[in-house]
Design a protein around this motif. Sequence first.
Motif, PDB file in Angstrom:
ATOM      1  N   HIS A  55      10.702 102.796   1.290  1.00 19.26           N
ATOM      2  CA  HIS A  55      10.390 104.359   1.339  1.00 19.26           C
ATOM      3  C   HIS A  55      10.967 104.817   2.540  1.00 19.26           C
ATOM      4  O   HIS A  55      10.310 104.843   3.554  1.00 19.26           O
ATOM      5  N   HIS A  57      13.560 108.262   3.871  1.00 18.25           N
ATOM      6  CA  HIS A  57      14.393 109.514   3.623  1.00 18.25           C
ATOM      7  C   HIS A  57      15.224 109.574   4.734  1.00 18.25           C
ATOM      8  O   HIS A  57      16.498 110.215   4.239  1.00 18.25           O
ATOM      9  N   GLU A 125      11.517 109.782  -5.371  1.00 17.68           N
ATOM     10  CA  GLU A 125      10.023 110.098  -4.908  1.00 17.68           C
ATOM     11  C   GLU A 125      10.067 111.698  -5.677  1.00 17.68           C
ATOM     12  O   GLU A 125      10.509 112.704  -5.066  1.00 17.68           O
ATOM     13  N   GLN A 137       6.493 117.780  -0.055  1.00 19.28           N
ATOM     14  CA  GLN A 137       7.704 117.836  -1.182  1.00 19.28           C
ATOM     15  C   GLN A 137       7.764 119.300  -1.434  1.00 19.28           C
ATOM     16  O   GLN A 137       7.018 120.024  -1.732  1.00 19.28           O
ATOM     17  N   HIS A 209       2.615 105.829  -0.693  1.00 24.59           N
ATOM     18  CA  HIS A 209       1.726 105.803   0.344  1.00 24.59           C
ATOM     19  C   HIS A 209       0.367 106.125   0.289  1.00 24.59           C
ATOM     20  O   HIS A 209      -0.326 107.167   0.288  1.00 24.59           O
ATOM     21  N   ASP A 264       8.363 105.809   5.303  1.00 23.45           N
ATOM     22  CA  ASP A 264       8.345 107.257   4.883  1.00 23.45           C
ATOM     23  C   ASP A 264       9.277 108.082   6.012  1.00 23.45           C
ATOM     24  O   ASP A 264       8.992 109.012   6.244  1.00 23.45           O
TER      25      ASP A 264
HETATM   26 ZN   LIG Z   1       8.369 110.006   0.991  1.00 18.44          ZN
END
Ligand SMILES: [Zn+2]
Length: 374
Positions: A55, A57, A125, A137, A209, A264
């Motif tokens: 995970h 980004h 995701e 998000q 998560h 993350d």
């Molecule tokens: Zn994420």
Amino acid sequence: MRLEGVVLTPQGFRSGALEIGPDGRIIQVVGAPVEEAAARKGALPIILPGFIDLHVHGGGGHDVMDGGGAAARVAQFHAGHGTTAIAATTMTAPWEDLEAAFRGLAPHVQVRPSNGARILGVHLEGPYINRERLGAQPDHARPIDLAELRRLHALAPIRLVTLAPEIPANLRAFRELLAEGIRVQIGHTEGSYEEAVEALHHGASSFTHLFNAMPGLHHRNPGVVGAALAWAEYAEIIPDLLHVHPGAILAAKRAIPRLYCVTDSTSAAGMPDGEYRLGRHKVVKCLGGVRLPDGTLAGSALTMDQALRNLVDGLGLSLAEAARCLSTNAADHLGLSDRGRLVPGAMADAVVLDGDLSLQGVLLEGVWRDPDAR
Ligand SMILES: [Zn+2]
């Protein structure tokens, strides 16, 4: 090639060497068994399986959603922190943005970026998440569209999809997703305990998560967290010690046999405090955290080498336990028996550490990462 040190194998540490063939795979681990305490106090370097982060980004100022070569830059940044394989993770976004990200990262899935982690594929995701649990998000949440997902999957392989199973169309799509070889993770969800258990019965295999972007556990309303603690084999957790209290990480580790750590991380990882982008959002990095202007945590600035130190020095895990959480369990979740462990035949993905758990070197598929690379 021969790499001397105390090598962590599935059977414990061996004081000796890792022998690697010209194909970048491990030939064998030689040496005598040694206790972990002795391994940490000795003069020899400690050799662990390379970290696997499912995970991710961004990092080093780059975000997978930027498209172009951004995913390769992200893979290179995290390799500098001991990560040898990643799932490039996209955000909830309009089709055009997702398509651009997939087109940009596709060539870097085919060929490992030089001095970079292997990009195993994509972690999608969203956008098929619950609008009530966006977390950081952007609000482009929508029910699953299998035609859209298949078009993306044809551009670059989707390994994992995070979705909210309480949305009926999402749950109905599980069979097709699993048939494509895509793992389904429960996340960004308002689901009940019962809905999460039903999703597990339909083949969901992990939680995204854990604790974050889902309702908390109440003993008369245990929710998604309760379902994970009661039934999950796998779940992600973010061990930056900001997203989840150390006690909750330990509780999850005790309950979930193959809990695995993810960063993350956003483009702000490895960068000075200031303003950064996360997909279409503006985020602020300050005091080690990355947040939206309203204070909501928005991904992290974590790297996996820091995650290791948090688990060992902060939570008291053994190195062997930490390595399972940072590497082996993630490989197992993807069904990769030749990564995440130092055994004959596996890819020679390894991190070399000193006794203080500072990174001394990173081996990427049998090739040393250039320490001068950015
Ligand atoms: Zn994420």
